[in-house]
Scaffold this active site. Sequence first.
Site, PDB file in Angstrom:
ATOM      1  NE  ARG A   1      -3.950  -2.107   0.310  1.00 54.47           N
ATOM      2  CZ  ARG A   1      -3.892  -3.249  -0.359  1.00 54.47           C
ATOM      3  NH1 ARG A   1      -2.865  -3.473  -1.173  1.00 54.47           N
ATOM      4  NH2 ARG A   1      -4.832  -4.161  -0.238  1.00 54.47           N
TER       5      ARG A   1
ATOM      6  CB  ALA B   1      -2.338 -17.372  -9.869  1.00 51.66           C
TER       7      ALA B   1
ATOM      8  N   GLY C   1      -7.690 -10.194  -3.714  1.00 54.01           N
ATOM      9  CA  GLY C   1      -6.395 -10.768  -3.379  1.00 54.01           C
ATOM     10  C   GLY C   1      -6.426 -11.531  -2.063  1.00 54.01           C
ATOM     11  CG  ASP C   2      -7.388  -9.436   1.373  1.00 49.65           C
ATOM     12  OD1 ASP C   2      -6.149  -9.354   1.312  1.00 49.65           O
ATOM     13  OD2 ASP C   2      -8.132  -8.456   1.556  1.00 49.65           O
TER      14      ASP C   2
ATOM     15  CG  ASP D   1     -13.149  -5.681   1.580  1.00 47.95           C
ATOM     16  OD1 ASP D   1     -13.488  -5.005   0.596  1.00 47.95           O
ATOM     17  OD2 ASP D   1     -12.327  -5.285   2.424  1.00 47.95           O
TER      18      ASP D   1
END
Length: 339
Positions: A184, A246, A271-272, A308
């Site tokens: 970040r 990936a 991504g999480d 999320d």
Amino acid sequence: MTGAQAPGVTTPWRPGPGPVVCVGETMAALAPDPPSPLLTAERLRLSVAGAESNVAMYLADHGIPVAWLSALGDDPLGHRVRATVAASGVDVSYVRTDPHRPTGLLVKDPGPAGTRVHYYRRDSAASALGPGLLDEPPVGTAALLHLTGITPALSVSCRDLVDRALTGEPGSRPYAVSFDVNHRAALWPDGIAPKVLGELADRADIVFVGLDEAQALWGEHLTAPAVRARLPHPRVLVVKDGANAATAFTDAGTVTVPTPRTTVVEAVGAGDAFAAGFLAGLLRGAGTTGALRLGHITAASALQVTGDHGPLPDPAETEALLALSTREWARRASASPSA
């Protein structure tokens, strides 16, 4: 998920049996509902947002015993965060309540060029976490400790926490460490992120990094194999190339699984979700291919919602996807989003 291996499987090292402990800050989140620029929004939706708790919630969805370890303010937002994470089946009994510091907050501002996120987390309860947290009971019995590169950017004590968790060579610690680079840029204004995140990642057992963030950190011309050369020590390195594929580098070889096409509502949290799916597959012995596929399947759950954390597919559908032949999976990856 039964743990059945996908076609073309390789079997890498995996952590031993035991629970997973995810460590890091989770904040309350405000976002326009429906999505629109914040300046013109008439209504805001309250949710929670935290990379590590996202992973914990998706692991719980996959039936993996998991605890989230953090600190929250003794305030309504902190109570909301705790209740939301607990409702997903995550053990939150070791989360500290700090009577002197607030729960962090983020505000999303969607726009034509993407969603800007504004953080209000300075001096938050979680920013005061330190290495002593690793002496808490859930860590001592953990098979896997999951951390991200967000935590060491929050404060000196948080960086010390991550540094201590990664003390020793991979394989020499009482638990395995999973580390998502999760760069970040706004949290690293002093330009030390490439060095710090590179050193921390190379000490972990399992590492997740996006190809784009690796290029931003360590060189714009990096390829996935070059990222592996940059991070040679993790037992498992997963390089995510967005909507393309990936790739997992393991002691059993290198495996690439293309990304299945899906309709994207919002990319935040994907991504999480991918990390949680991959870890669930690895812990269940699904092999590299199966773990990568489960990562993609779980990420799609996040991509299709504005928050999320989205619902996983029906277990039977997940099993059917994991059982696809390599050719059938490739067809799904090349299909249009509406297929």
